[in-house]
Design a protein around this motif. Structure first.
Motif, short mmCIF file in Angstrom:
data_model
loop_
_atom_site.label_atom_id
_atom_site.label_comp_id
_atom_site.label_asym_id
_atom_site.label_seq_id
_atom_site.Cartn_x
_atom_site.Cartn_y
_atom_site.Cartn_z
N ALA A 11 0.65 -1.14 -0.08
CA ALA A 11 0.20 0.05 -0.15
C ALA A 11 1.01 1.20 0.12
CB ALA A 11 -0.70 -0.07 1.04
N GLY A 12 1.85 1.35 0.73
CA GLY A 12 2.99 2.39 0.79
C GLY A 12 3.45 2.61 -0.51
N ARG A 13 4.19 1.43 -1.33
CA ARG A 13 4.65 1.78 -2.48
C ARG A 13 3.61 2.32 -3.38
NH1 ARG A 13 6.65 -3.46 -4.84
NH2 ARG A 13 6.85 -2.36 -6.55
N THR A 14 2.55 1.84 -3.59
CA THR A 14 1.33 2.21 -4.38
C THR A 14 1.19 3.53 -4.20
OG1 THR A 14 0.36 -0.10 -4.40
CG2 THR A 14 -0.96 1.69 -5.05
N LEU A 15 0.68 4.21 -2.86
CA LEU A 15 0.54 5.72 -2.60
C LEU A 15 1.63 6.46 -3.30
CD1 LEU A 15 -1.08 5.46 0.86
CD2 LEU A 15 -2.26 6.10 -1.51
N ALA A 16 3.12 6.00 -2.79
CA ALA A 16 4.13 6.66 -3.14
C ALA A 16 4.41 7.02 -4.62
CB ALA A 16 5.38 6.11 -2.70
#
Length: 82
Positions: A11-16
């Motif tokens: 989720a963090g990679r996607t948001l970044a």
């Protein structure tokens, strides 16, 4: 048992990637830009469920007092298509 570590990382990679405007494979995953269906308005659902519960409590009381099948229960049954 990572307690959601992998999901949080993804989720963090996607948001970044979305925030930075990067062309990353994670931005093509199905949950990116997903729109859920609208739910019924909660107050209406709550009102109808509780009205049904109160009507059936009334029907139980009616049957106990009259010793006959409840008119209220029959009406609710017809309203619900039964």
């Amino acid at each position: 048992m990572g307690d959601g570590v992998a999901t949080s990382h993804l989720a963090g990679r996607t948001l970044a990637a979305l925030i930075l405007g990067r062309d990353d494979p994670v931005t093509a995953l199905p949950w990116v830009g997903h729109r859920s269906q609208r739910w019924e308005p909660e107050p209406l659902r709550w009102l109808l469920v509780n009205a049904g519960l109160r009507l059936m409590t009334l029907a139980d009381t009616e049957e106990r007092l009259t010793q006959r099948p409840s008119v209220v229960a029959a009406s609710v049954s017809r309203a619900l298509g039964g």
